[in-house]
Scaffold this motif. Structure first.
Motif, PDB file in Angstrom:
ATOM      1  N   ASP A  79       0.812  -1.217   0.000  1.00  0.00           N
ATOM      2  CA  ASP A  79       0.000   0.000   0.000  1.00  0.00           C
ATOM      3  C   ASP A  79       0.847   1.269   0.000  1.00  0.00           C
ATOM      4  O   ASP A  79       0.320   2.370   0.123  1.00  0.00           O
ATOM      5  CB  ASP A  79      -0.975   0.010   1.182  1.00  0.00           C
ATOM      6  N   ASN A  80       2.162   1.102  -0.117  1.00  0.00           N
ATOM      7  CA  ASN A  80       3.067   2.252  -0.139  1.00  0.00           C
ATOM      8  C   ASN A  80       4.011   2.097  -1.322  1.00  0.00           C
ATOM      9  O   ASN A  80       4.900   1.242  -1.318  1.00  0.00           O
ATOM     10  CB  ASN A  80       3.862   2.323   1.164  1.00  0.00           C
ATOM     11  N   PRO A  81       3.849   2.924  -2.376  1.00  0.00           N
ATOM     12  CA  PRO A  81       4.701   2.782  -3.568  1.00  0.00           C
ATOM     13  C   PRO A  81       6.162   3.098  -3.299  1.00  0.00           C
ATOM     14  O   PRO A  81       7.031   2.779  -4.119  1.00  0.00           O
ATOM     15  CB  PRO A  81       4.092   3.795  -4.549  1.00  0.00           C
ATOM     16  N   LEU A  82       6.461   3.707  -2.152  1.00  0.00           N
ATOM     17  CA  LEU A  82       7.848   4.022  -1.805  1.00  0.00           C
ATOM     18  C   LEU A  82       8.512   2.913  -1.003  1.00  0.00           C
ATOM     19  O   LEU A  82       9.671   3.038  -0.614  1.00  0.00           O
ATOM     20  CB  LEU A  82       7.906   5.342  -1.014  1.00  0.00           C
ATOM     21  N   ASN A  83       7.781   1.815  -0.780  1.00  0.00           N
ATOM     22  CA  ASN A  83       8.308   0.719   0.039  1.00  0.00           C
ATOM     23  C   ASN A  83       9.196  -0.202  -0.807  1.00  0.00           C
ATOM     24  O   ASN A  83       8.982  -1.409  -0.889  1.00  0.00           O
ATOM     25  CB  ASN A  83       7.136  -0.055   0.656  1.00  0.00           C
ATOM     26  N   LEU A  84      10.205   0.391  -1.437  1.00  0.00           N
ATOM     27  CA  LEU A  84      11.048  -0.365  -2.369  1.00  0.00           C
ATOM     28  C   LEU A  84      12.028  -1.287  -1.648  1.00  0.00           C
ATOM     29  O   LEU A  84      12.432  -2.313  -2.182  1.00  0.00           O
ATOM     30  CB  LEU A  84      11.827   0.608  -3.264  1.00  0.00           C
ATOM     31  N   ARG A  85      12.387  -0.932  -0.411  1.00  0.00           N
ATOM     32  CA  ARG A  85      13.325  -1.787   0.332  1.00  0.00           C
ATOM     33  C   ARG A  85      12.719  -3.170   0.572  1.00  0.00           C
ATOM     34  O   ARG A  85      13.420  -4.187   0.481  1.00  0.00           O
ATOM     35  CB  ARG A  85      13.680  -1.138   1.667  1.00  0.00           C
ATOM     36  N   ALA A  86      11.407  -3.206   0.873  1.00  0.00           N
ATOM     37  CA  ALA A  86      10.746  -4.491   1.107  1.00  0.00           C
ATOM     38  C   ALA A  86      10.809  -5.355  -0.142  1.00  0.00           C
ATOM     39  O   ALA A  86      11.002  -6.580  -0.067  1.00  0.00           O
ATOM     40  CB  ALA A  86       9.304  -4.270   1.532  1.00  0.00           C
ATOM     41  N   VAL A  87      10.639  -4.730  -1.320  1.00  0.00           N
ATOM     42  CA  VAL A  87      10.708  -5.473  -2.583  1.00  0.00           C
ATOM     43  C   VAL A  87      12.113  -6.027  -2.790  1.00  0.00           C
ATOM     44  O   VAL A  87      12.293  -7.189  -3.184  1.00  0.00           O
ATOM     45  CB  VAL A  87      10.294  -4.555  -3.757  1.00  0.00           C
ATOM     46  N   ASP A  88      13.136  -5.202  -2.514  1.00  0.00           N
ATOM     47  CA  ASP A  88      14.528  -5.672  -2.651  1.00  0.00           C
ATOM     48  C   ASP A  88      14.823  -6.820  -1.691  1.00  0.00           C
ATOM     49  O   ASP A  88      15.483  -7.804  -2.053  1.00  0.00           O
ATOM     50  CB  ASP A  88      15.500  -4.519  -2.388  1.00  0.00           C
ATOM     51  N   GLU A  89      14.335  -6.715  -0.447  1.00  0.00           N
ATOM     52  CA  GLU A  89      14.561  -7.779   0.533  1.00  0.00           C
ATOM     53  C   GLU A  89      13.878  -9.069   0.100  1.00  0.00           C
ATOM     54  O   GLU A  89      14.422 -10.172   0.290  1.00  0.00           O
ATOM     55  CB  GLU A  89      14.042  -7.336   1.909  1.00  0.00           C
ATOM     56  N   LEU A  90      12.689  -8.943  -0.490  1.00  0.00           N
ATOM     57  CA  LEU A  90      11.979 -10.134  -0.965  1.00  0.00           C
ATOM     58  C   LEU A  90      12.741 -10.811  -2.103  1.00  0.00           C
ATOM     59  O   LEU A  90      12.774 -12.040  -2.187  1.00  0.00           O
ATOM     60  CB  LEU A  90      10.574  -9.760  -1.441  1.00  0.00           C
ATOM     61  N   ARG A  91      13.326 -10.008  -2.979  1.00  0.00           N
ATOM     62  CA  ARG A  91      14.127 -10.599  -4.065  1.00  0.00           C
ATOM     63  C   ARG A  91      15.274 -11.428  -3.489  1.00  0.00           C
ATOM     64  O   ARG A  91      15.553 -12.539  -3.955  1.00  0.00           O
ATOM     65  CB  ARG A  91      14.692  -9.490  -4.962  1.00  0.00           C
ATOM     66  N   ALA A  92      15.919 -10.880  -2.464  1.00  0.00           N
ATOM     67  CA  ALA A  92      17.049 -11.593  -1.846  1.00  0.00           C
ATOM     68  C   ALA A  92      16.577 -12.839  -1.111  1.00  0.00           C
ATOM     69  O   ALA A  92      17.237 -13.884  -1.146  1.00  0.00           O
ATOM     70  CB  ALA A  92      17.781 -10.652  -0.890  1.00  0.00           C
ATOM     71  N   MET A  93      15.423 -12.739  -0.449  1.00  0.00           N
ATOM     72  CA  MET A  93      14.913 -13.869   0.349  1.00  0.00           C
ATOM     73  C   MET A  93      14.418 -15.018  -0.520  1.00  0.00           C
ATOM     74  O   MET A  93      14.633 -16.186  -0.206  1.00  0.00           O
ATOM     75  CB  MET A  93      13.772 -13.386   1.254  1.00  0.00           C
ATOM     76  N   THR A  94      13.719 -14.686  -1.619  1.00  0.00           N
ATOM     77  CA  THR A  94      13.064 -15.730  -2.431  1.00  0.00           C
ATOM     78  C   THR A  94      13.895 -16.166  -3.629  1.00  0.00           C
ATOM     79  O   THR A  94      13.667 -17.245  -4.178  1.00  0.00           O
ATOM     80  CB  THR A  94      11.705 -15.231  -2.928  1.00  0.00           C
ATOM     81  N   GLY A  95      14.827 -15.295  -4.065  1.00  0.00           N
ATOM     82  CA  GLY A  95      15.579 -15.598  -5.281  1.00  0.00           C
ATOM     83  C   GLY A  95      14.743 -15.425  -6.536  1.00  0.00           C
ATOM     84  O   GLY A  95      15.124 -15.898  -7.615  1.00  0.00           O
ATOM     85  N   LEU A  96      13.590 -14.758  -6.419  1.00  0.00           N
ATOM     86  CA  LEU A  96      12.685 -14.569  -7.550  1.00  0.00           C
ATOM     87  C   LEU A  96      12.724 -13.121  -8.020  1.00  0.00           C
ATOM     88  O   LEU A  96      13.206 -12.231  -7.320  1.00  0.00           O
ATOM     89  CB  LEU A  96      11.248 -14.936  -7.134  1.00  0.00           C
ATOM     90  N   ASP A  97      12.185 -12.890  -9.228  1.00  0.00           N
ATOM     91  CA  ASP A  97      12.014 -11.526  -9.731  1.00  0.00           C
ATOM     92  C   ASP A  97      10.708 -10.986  -9.154  1.00  0.00           C
ATOM     93  O   ASP A  97       9.618 -11.447  -9.530  1.00  0.00           O
ATOM     94  CB  ASP A  97      11.953 -11.529 -11.265  1.00  0.00           C
ATOM     95  N   VAL A  98      10.800 -10.060  -8.229  1.00  0.00           N
ATOM     96  CA  VAL A  98       9.625  -9.558  -7.521  1.00  0.00           C
ATOM     97  C   VAL A  98       9.130  -8.274  -8.174  1.00  0.00           C
ATOM     98  O   VAL A  98       9.901  -7.333  -8.379  1.00  0.00           O
ATOM     99  CB  VAL A  98       9.941  -9.305  -6.025  1.00  0.00           C
ATOM    100  N   GLU A  99       7.853  -8.257  -8.522  1.00  0.00           N
ATOM    101  CA  GLU A  99       7.213  -7.077  -9.085  1.00  0.00           C
ATOM    102  C   GLU A  99       6.138  -6.589  -8.131  1.00  0.00           C
ATOM    103  O   GLU A  99       5.365  -7.391  -7.603  1.00  0.00           O
ATOM    104  CB  GLU A  99       6.598  -7.393 -10.454  1.00  0.00           C
ATOM    105  N   ALA A 100       6.090  -5.275  -7.916  1.00  0.00           N
ATOM    106  CA  ALA A 100       5.154  -4.710  -6.937  1.00  0.00           C
ATOM    107  C   ALA A 100       3.932  -4.117  -7.621  1.00  0.00           C
ATOM    108  O   ALA A 100       4.022  -3.519  -8.696  1.00  0.00           O
ATOM    109  CB  ALA A 100       5.859  -3.642  -6.108  1.00  0.00           C
ATOM    110  N   MET A 101       2.769  -4.291  -6.974  1.00  0.00           N
ATOM    111  CA  MET A 101       1.518  -3.666  -7.394  1.00  0.00           C
ATOM    112  C   MET A 101       0.953  -2.915  -6.196  1.00  0.00           C
ATOM    113  O   MET A 101       1.317  -3.194  -5.043  1.00  0.00           O
ATOM    114  CB  MET A 101       0.522  -4.726  -7.870  1.00  0.00           C
ATOM    115  N   LEU A 102       0.047  -2.001  -6.449  1.00  0.00           N
ATOM    116  CA  LEU A 102      -0.541  -1.205  -5.378  1.00  0.00           C
ATOM    117  C   LEU A 102      -1.915  -1.729  -5.000  1.00  0.00           C
ATOM    118  O   LEU A 102      -2.719  -2.121  -5.865  1.00  0.00           O
ATOM    119  CB  LEU A 102      -0.669   0.263  -5.807  1.00  0.00           C
ATOM    120  N   ALA A 103      -2.193  -1.734  -3.686  1.00  0.00           N
ATOM    121  CA  ALA A 103      -3.518  -2.065  -3.164  1.00  0.00           C
ATOM    122  C   ALA A 103      -3.874  -1.042  -2.097  1.00  0.00           C
ATOM    123  O   ALA A 103      -2.998  -0.348  -1.566  1.00  0.00           O
ATOM    124  CB  ALA A 103      -3.528  -3.478  -2.580  1.00  0.00           C
TER     125      ALA A 103
END
Length: 580
Positions: A107-131
């Motif tokens: 729900d926060n488009p500026l929450n890019l650190r969480a997306v980067d951490e998820l990429r490192a944790m899962t090893g996947l290409d993580v794409e973010a959407m807004l809700a």
């Protein structure tokens, strides 16, 4: 939230989307400065726009896609890609996965650190959407059981069911699902009430004409709720979703885990609670049992576990030895895990390496290496223990000795300089010796490796709020080998029952023990392949308190009652003869 972290960016996004004009912006800033109300709420009020209008404005400004989580069906295998703690802390919900791409909602488009951490944790290409914030909160509640911040003291399960009844009447004729608000509210309240009432387990049972939800409190089951039978499917599906189990599979047992944060009752502090989840197909639907695991319950000292000072001194002397086996015996639910963890806590110092092999790992403890048994891939107790020994541990905990191979490896570890803790399912301490020999262990190895065996049970404590004196009747005195002098020299109590203890007369539990040490004389008896009766008589002569005698000590201290000790221990009318 972006309107809090970056108010100017938030306003610019709404202006770019032509959702607000300059006059409304000035008014919103003024109200925000005076009242502290969020810009998002102020703009919704003064412009009449919906949360989804603001969502579209932010998505347009940041070049992102939107997702309506209220309508999304997220597969359990996608939810498990992001653990509970990360999802709730970062307010991130995984939505779907295709190939190596994982799409998540935030729900926060500026929450890019969480997306980067998820990429490192899962090893996947993580794409973010807004809700929307409400959709994120709802999804976290549905799929992770998170976001529940109600005051435990204010929860009333009866009122919840009454309120649910009104909602059901309003929706009469409609079939409720696992993600409908009334079901989510009911399930959350069932779990919260169980925690409030100090339950150790929640039992959800499907019967022919009704559904029953029961709590095990202080070792005794109590019926707490009977929801309408037509809600059975929705309630079970809701719980299985929270535990990341397959809701479509009803034919075979399933295991899972529910993680939640609950208030401690002190200010706004919270604590982590795990629920070990198990389903079993039965005649009229699936039976569910959830074991409530509170980590604070195992971070205890020996005194808090229930050891009396004399036993503490003897037990600390035993666990200070550099090698040998210490066995704890008793039925399921007798507190063996808590006792063993209390011992590990005592030994958990920087100069020691502690490793456990458990099935399952119920509590995660700092400073201790814990191995989860995975029988489906061949990692059983014996295999785990063999590998563990190559890690050069000082102290080893084997969750349970179940077979000859595990017993042999544990004994070999004890004979080669390791201190080993483990459990056995026997009724008393002497019986553990004969159980090991019956499994195929040579009596010489038992005598050489075992330092001590402790049997234990849990008994309910008398409620301090309604405690009154009582005098034991002659039959009870005979059962406990008591004399009139014993009655004159001690004061005995029982609980009358009050609101604090739900009219049971008990609140909380304490432990009673039977600690048998293996000295030279005991070793000679074991080598002679003596019976458990002979071993017991020698242990009694050397000062071992039986379970019932230990219980009597706690009765005399005003901690528990005669009936409670009699409930969990065998009769010992012959103990005087044994001593003689």
């Amino acid at each position: 939230m972006i309107d809090v972290e970056q108010p100017e960016t938030f306003i610019e996004a709404l202006r770019t989307y032509q959702l607000v004009d300059e006059e409304q912006i000035i008014q919103a800033k003024r109200e925000n400065a005076i009242t502290g109300e969020s810009l998002r709420q102020i703009f919704q009020r003064i412009t009449g726009c919906h949360d989804y209008d603001i969502l579209n404005a932010l998505a347009y400004y940041f070049g992102m896609e939107t997702v309506a989580l209220g309508e999304a069906e997220i597969p359990p295998d996608v939810i498990t890609l992001v653990d509970h703690e990360f999802a709730t802390e970062k307010r991130v919900v995984p939505v779907w996965k295709e190939g190596r791409v994982l799409r998540v909602a935030l729900d926060n488009p500026l929450n890019l650190r969480a997306v980067d951490e998820l990429r490192a944790m899962t090893g996947l290409d993580v794409e973010a959407m807004l809700a929307t914030p409400d959709d994120i909160t709802g999804a976290l509640e549905r799929y992770y059981g998170a976001g529940l911040t109600e005051d435990l003291e204010s929860i009333d399960l009866g009122e919840t069911l009454e309120g649910l009844g009104e909602e059901l009447e309003a929706e009469e004729g409609q079939e409720l699902g696992a993600e409908d608000a009334p079901i989510i509210k009911l399930v959350n309240q069932v779990i919260y009430t169980a925690i409030k009432e100090r339950a150790s387990d929640i039992h959800v049972e499907c019967r022919e004409r009704r559904m029953v939800i029961r709590y095990r409190i202080d070792g005794v089951l109590h019926d707490r709720l009977t929801p309408p039978k037509r809600l059975q499917g929705a309630i079970i599906s809701r719980l299985k979703l929270m535990a990341n189990c397959d809701i479509s599979e009803r034919r075979i047992p399933q295991d899972g885990r529910i993680k939640m944060k609950v208030p401690t009752g002190v200010g706004k502090q919270t604590k982590n609670i795990d629920l070990r989840f198990s389903t079993l197909p039965s005649l009229y639907g699936e039976s569910i049992v959830m074991r409530i695991l509170d980590k604070s319950g195992v971070m205890l000292g020996l005194e808090q576990v229930g050891f009396l000072p004399e036993t503490i001194a003897k037990f600390e002397e035993l666990i200070a030895k550099p090698n040998g086996i210490i066995l704890v015996t008793g039925p399921t639910g007798s507190g063996k895990t808590t006792t063993l963890y209390a011992a590990l806590n005592k030994l958990n110092t920087p100069d020691r390496k502690l490793i456990t092999v458990e099935d399952p790992v119920e509590y995660q403890l700092d400073g201790i290496n814990q191995v989860q048994i995975r029988a489906d891939i061949g990692l059983d107790f014996a295999h785990g223990l063999r590998s563990l020994l190559r890690q050069a541990p000082d102290v080893i905990l084997v969750g349970e000795i179940r077979d000859l191979e595990t017993a042999e490896i544990a004994i070999r570890a004890a004979l080669t300089g390791h201190l080993v803790f483990s459990t056995l399912h026997t009724n008393d301490a002497p019986g553990a010796v004969t159980r090991l020999i019956d499994m195929g262990i040579n009596p010489f190895l038992v005598a050489s490796s075992v330092n001590a065996i402790m049997a234990q049970r849990l008994v309910r404590r008398i409620c301090e709020k309604c405690k009154v004196e009582e005098k034991p009747d002659p039959a009870v005195m005979e059962e406990f080998n008591m004399t009139e002098k014993d009655v004159e020299e001690n004061t005995f109590y029982r609980g009358q029952g009050c609101a604090d203890c739900n009219m049971t007369g008990y609140a909380g539990r304490t432990t009673i023990f039977e600690l048998m040490t293996v000295d030279e004389e005991m070793k000679d008896l074991i080598l002679a392949n003596a019976s458990s009766g002979e071993i017991r008589r020698l242990a009694r002569r050397k000062g071992m308190h039986t379970l019932r005698e230990y219980g009597l000590l706690k009765i005399k201290l005003g901690m528990t009652t005669f009936s409670e000790v009699m409930r969990v221990t065998p009769s010992e009318l012959s103990t005087k003869m044994e001593k003689e």
